[in-house]
Design a protein around this motif. Sequence first.
Motif, mmCIF file in Angstrom:
data_model
loop_
_atom_site.group_PDB
_atom_site.id
_atom_site.type_symbol
_atom_site.label_atom_id
_atom_site.label_comp_id
_atom_site.label_asym_id
_atom_site.label_seq_id
_atom_site.Cartn_x
_atom_site.Cartn_y
_atom_site.Cartn_z
ATOM 1 N N VAL A 187 0.879 -1.177 0.000
ATOM 2 C CA VAL A 187 0.000 0.000 0.000
ATOM 3 C C VAL A 187 0.910 1.220 0.000
ATOM 4 O O VAL A 187 1.943 1.223 0.685
ATOM 5 C CB VAL A 187 -0.924 0.014 1.245
ATOM 6 N N PRO A 188 0.592 2.263 -0.772
ATOM 7 C CA PRO A 188 1.471 3.441 -0.825
ATOM 8 C C PRO A 188 1.794 3.976 0.566
ATOM 9 O O PRO A 188 0.941 3.997 1.465
ATOM 10 C CB PRO A 188 0.659 4.442 -1.640
ATOM 11 N N ALA A 189 3.015 4.436 0.713
ATOM 12 C CA ALA A 189 3.472 4.916 2.016
ATOM 13 C C ALA A 189 2.897 6.272 2.370
ATOM 14 O O ALA A 189 2.739 6.605 3.542
ATOM 15 C CB ALA A 189 5.004 4.980 2.039
ATOM 16 N N ALA A 190 2.601 7.085 1.369
ATOM 17 C CA ALA A 190 2.115 8.435 1.641
ATOM 18 C C ALA A 190 1.209 8.881 0.506
ATOM 19 O O ALA A 190 1.230 8.315 -0.598
ATOM 20 C CB ALA A 190 3.295 9.410 1.790
ATOM 21 N N ARG A 191 0.436 9.904 0.788
ATOM 22 C CA ARG A 191 -0.460 10.454 -0.218
ATOM 23 C C ARG A 191 0.342 10.919 -1.432
ATOM 24 O O ARG A 191 1.419 11.520 -1.300
ATOM 25 C CB ARG A 191 -1.246 11.633 0.361
ATOM 26 N N GLY A 192 -0.203 10.665 -2.613
ATOM 27 C CA GLY A 192 0.487 11.014 -3.844
ATOM 28 C C GLY A 192 0.010 12.330 -4.438
ATOM 29 O O GLY A 192 -0.644 13.146 -3.781
ATOM 30 N N LEU A 193 0.336 12.522 -5.701
ATOM 31 C CA LEU A 193 0.041 13.762 -6.419
ATOM 32 C C LEU A 193 -1.273 13.660 -7.172
ATOM 33 O O LEU A 193 -1.642 12.587 -7.651
ATOM 34 C CB LEU A 193 1.170 14.055 -7.417
ATOM 35 N N ASP A 194 -1.959 14.806 -7.278
ATOM 36 C CA ASP A 194 -3.141 14.853 -8.135
ATOM 37 C C ASP A 194 -2.715 15.129 -9.565
ATOM 38 O O ASP A 194 -1.514 15.131 -9.885
ATOM 39 C CB ASP A 194 -4.131 15.898 -7.625
ATOM 40 N N ALA A 195 -3.676 15.358 -10.463
ATOM 41 C CA ALA A 195 -3.357 15.520 -11.886
ATOM 42 C C ALA A 195 -2.381 16.665 -12.114
ATOM 43 O O ALA A 195 -1.405 16.529 -12.869
ATOM 44 C CB ALA A 195 -4.643 15.741 -12.685
ATOM 45 N N THR A 196 -2.621 17.790 -11.459
ATOM 46 C CA THR A 196 -1.714 18.927 -11.624
ATOM 47 C C THR A 196 -0.318 18.588 -11.114
ATOM 48 O O THR A 196 0.693 18.911 -11.756
ATOM 49 C CB THR A 196 -2.266 20.154 -10.887
ATOM 50 N N GLY A 197 -0.251 17.925 -9.984
ATOM 51 C CA GLY A 197 1.046 17.544 -9.434
ATOM 52 C C GLY A 197 1.760 16.531 -10.306
ATOM 53 O O GLY A 197 2.988 16.605 -10.496
ATOM 54 N N ILE A 198 1.027 15.572 -10.844
ATOM 55 C CA ILE A 198 1.640 14.554 -11.720
ATOM 56 C C ILE A 198 2.227 15.212 -12.959
ATOM 57 O O ILE A 198 3.375 14.948 -13.345
ATOM 58 C CB ILE A 198 0.595 13.500 -12.109
ATOM 59 N N LEU A 199 1.453 16.106 -13.595
ATOM 60 C CA LEU A 199 1.940 16.757 -14.810
ATOM 61 C C LEU A 199 3.096 17.703 -14.498
ATOM 62 O O LEU A 199 4.039 17.829 -15.292
ATOM 63 C CB LEU A 199 0.791 17.495 -15.499
ATOM 64 N N THR A 200 3.047 18.361 -13.351
ATOM 65 C CA THR A 200 4.151 19.244 -12.964
ATOM 66 C C THR A 200 5.431 18.444 -12.744
ATOM 67 O O THR A 200 6.516 18.827 -13.188
ATOM 68 C CB THR A 200 3.786 20.029 -11.692
ATOM 69 N N ALA A 201 5.290 17.306 -12.059
ATOM 70 C CA ALA A 201 6.456 16.450 -11.833
ATOM 71 C C ALA A 201 7.034 15.948 -13.157
ATOM 72 O O ALA A 201 8.257 15.913 -13.343
ATOM 73 C CB ALA A 201 6.069 15.271 -10.941
ATOM 74 N N ALA A 202 6.156 15.593 -14.080
ATOM 75 C CA ALA A 202 6.633 15.130 -15.388
ATOM 76 C C ALA A 202 7.327 16.251 -16.137
ATOM 77 O O ALA A 202 8.385 16.049 -16.748
ATOM 78 C CB ALA A 202 5.460 14.587 -16.204
ATOM 79 N N ALA A 203 6.746 17.451 -16.078
ATOM 80 C CA ALA A 203 7.334 18.593 -16.788
ATOM 81 C C ALA A 203 8.699 18.949 -16.226
ATOM 82 O O ALA A 203 9.587 19.426 -16.955
ATOM 83 C CB ALA A 203 6.395 19.792 -16.700
ATOM 84 N N GLU A 204 8.901 18.709 -14.939
ATOM 85 C CA GLU A 204 10.180 19.029 -14.303
ATOM 86 C C GLU A 204 11.182 17.871 -14.369
ATOM 87 O O GLU A 204 12.258 17.951 -13.785
ATOM 88 C CB GLU A 204 9.925 19.420 -12.846
ATOM 89 N N GLY A 205 10.801 16.800 -15.069
ATOM 90 C CA GLY A 205 11.716 15.680 -15.242
ATOM 91 C C GLY A 205 11.771 14.711 -14.090
ATOM 92 O O GLY A 205 12.708 13.904 -13.997
ATOM 93 N N HIS A 206 10.785 14.761 -13.189
ATOM 94 C CA HIS A 206 10.798 13.901 -12.011
ATOM 95 C C HIS A 206 9.960 12.633 -12.192
ATOM 96 O O HIS A 206 9.827 11.853 -11.247
ATOM 97 C CB HIS A 206 10.284 14.658 -10.784
#
Length: 883
Positions: A539-558
Amino acid sequence: MSDARDETVDLTINGMAVTAPKGQLVIEAAEEHGVFIPRFCYHPRMQSVGMCRMCIVDIDGGRGATLQPACMIPVAPDMKVDTESEATKKAQDGVLEFLLINHPLDCPVCDKGGECPLQDNAYAYGPGESRFIEEKRHFEKPIPISDLVFLDRERCILCDRCTRFAKEVAGDPLISFVSRGSQTEVNTFPDDPFSSYFSGNTVQICPVGALTAKPFRFKARPWDLEKVESTCTVCAVGCRSTVEVSRNHVLRYQGIDIDPVNWGWLCDKGRFSFEAIDHDDRLEEPLVRKRDELIGASWSEAFAAAGDALSKAEPGAIGVLGGARLTNEAAYAWAKLAKGVLGTDNVDCQLGDGLPAETVVSLPPATIDEACARGGTVVVIAGDVKEELPVLFLRLRDAVVSGSVKVIELSPCDTSLTALAAASLRHRPGEAHAAMAALLGSDDGADAVRGGDLEAARTMLSGTITAIVGRPSIAESPATVVAAASALLDAHPATRFLVALRRGNVRGAIDMGLAPGLLPGRVGLDAGRDWYAAEWDKVPAARGLDATGILTAAAEGHLDVLVLLGADPLADFPDRDLAQRALAGARTVIAVDTYLNDSSRQADVVLAAAGYAEAAGTTTNIEGRISELAQKVTPPGTARADWMIAAELAYRLDADLGLESVEGIWHEIERLAPSHAGITSLVLRSFAAQDGVVAPIQPEVAAVADGTPVSINGALRADATEGRVTPSPVARAEAAAEAEEPHEAPELEDEPIESGPARPEPMTYTRPAPYEAPALDGYSLRLAATRRLYDAGTMLRHAPSMAALGAGSQLKVNPTDLERLGVPDGGRVKVSSARSSFITDAHADASLAKGIATMVVNQLEGPNPHELIDAALPVTDIRVETV
């Protein structure tokens, strides 16, 4: 349709003593007791008009028997009704003989032939021959009265069904009777086509072939069609419908009358979207990128590429977007893959245009019936309901017109509900919470309201209150709507909420855990960690990213891997610039879809998925109502069901989801998901649950678990309601056999967990953090980016009859603002935001409050507000300058 009342009356129908509710029409009382009275103009969902006279029967109310229309006469004590008297038969003969004087002999080619009430009644109740031998009347045929509907005027029997529907039900009085006497006909007004979102319903309820649907015309005869009940997933209302197929091709959808949801109606987008299923552009095989080009590949090669990318990525470097296209079972399989195998909580089935998932699942829920039929006041803080959830608009309209409810609308601009609302309050985008504060009596928010009678609205905010909440504009943060809903709940704790999310099965995807911070069954990640850890690998260890967070992480190369589950961020995410950078920044993009779209064309691996009517399962509507989806055709090529793709990917990751069938998945959902406990397959298929089951299950629904089940492979339920499919003899025999020996799957009936963690409770509502919108400077306008039913979405682009129906987008501004800027109506302007700029025309709209500009998103023509929106900002302010 008459409401059931506590008072009843005793009467006699064909010598049979019956009891009926006081005020019920004779035609309804007779049908409920097994006596069918022929009719043409009568429809149970519209006011009776008694025009066709086909339902004339002998009625003796105490002063002797007389011929009277059964659709106009309410039952009365000691009334005697005779539907088989000689006088009745002679009258029915005469009515049919007159109707057939000019009716053409089109039965061999008419689309209605084989399911035509006129044809059936002529055989059952007609004279058998006509005394009229004169030349029949002729008209040009057919004439298009809209882009979707054709009219054959000489077939019309002037029953008034279509015109009544357009006026009474849809509120679009665009067709009417014209001319007089024998020249009377149904037609449109000059230069004003029948451009209603609901025109297809008139085709379905037309008792002859006068109105036919362009997408279906001459495609098949009714007896060629195999039919199965299913649920429309074009939007989130969840209208029940039939899927009608010939030679493995879907050729028609028809509405089914279920009382809690759609009353038999469908919007035209839902009715005619079947054209997209068999389009030549459907993905039939996986694609893998080679030398910067997507090339057809085997499933083994595609799974190997996708599995390799996922296996090398850390959980926090994987993001999954989308899932509203999936069935509940497929959504659960993907949630289990993402959270239980990959260990990532970066999952979001919404694309930055909905409400926080925790809010969706935890607000005190209302059903559509409760919003529209329990009286009181409905507060609407959402987008245009007619554009986003069309059949919900029909239900609300009926409730307002009948006087059941009063509507208070809070929105940045006029909507389809404005003319129906008892009070319509305007506010700037991002200030719904301030407008709600003003409505609740706070002087601090009074400045936020820019129109409407605030004092009158305040007086209506009492008694029973239901709120419909959604995103009025995707150019603003959802926090303002959540704050408004929370304030309303604080002030009126008995308020119930209907969450107006527009995507097909977005509610089901959220319930199944395709959202950050949630696990299946509306359980928070922390609250359900121990429960699911006992069953899942992790089970995931912590709360993850929403759509904006996912796309931001992708845009920043993460982000190492971005998975798109039927998602097209370039078209649907509010911030197009961020979506572009995200697709370029993610190291590997895996798309699971039925078509290539702008986003999936940039993917490294594309997995061909089965679409609507090609995979069985269930879906969940905005109420939380679970209903079945039927598989009636096979997917094209080698396309696979979404849950199978998830299971195979897990296998490639040396894991096993333990999911081998749709029924097996549902069994696991029912066993593990707290909000779905007790909603077994047997309950879903029971006769009493034929209109769906609202989760969590209600006691009265749970009590029918031993009722007559219906098999999951397509046997249909019998129902007297107009529009229901009658089961075939095979289906009836199968259902009868299952009634004696209820369907069981012993291999699925795992023993309940006897020890270990306790089953967690579904999430309860918690108040959000305070929200304040930024101040608007004197040189800017605040943008409201709204939606229309007809857009440039993937499905509509592949449905030829509807592809060009989008009206396009315009920049609209209050005339005073245009004058202040020195811009004439229709003048060219430069529109700029912190994100981008473009040049377009500016149009005056006096219905807008000052300081607001509106544009429609995702249209084929006109300006695209996606280019202006920065998803990181709570609102989008724009500058408009002359060019």
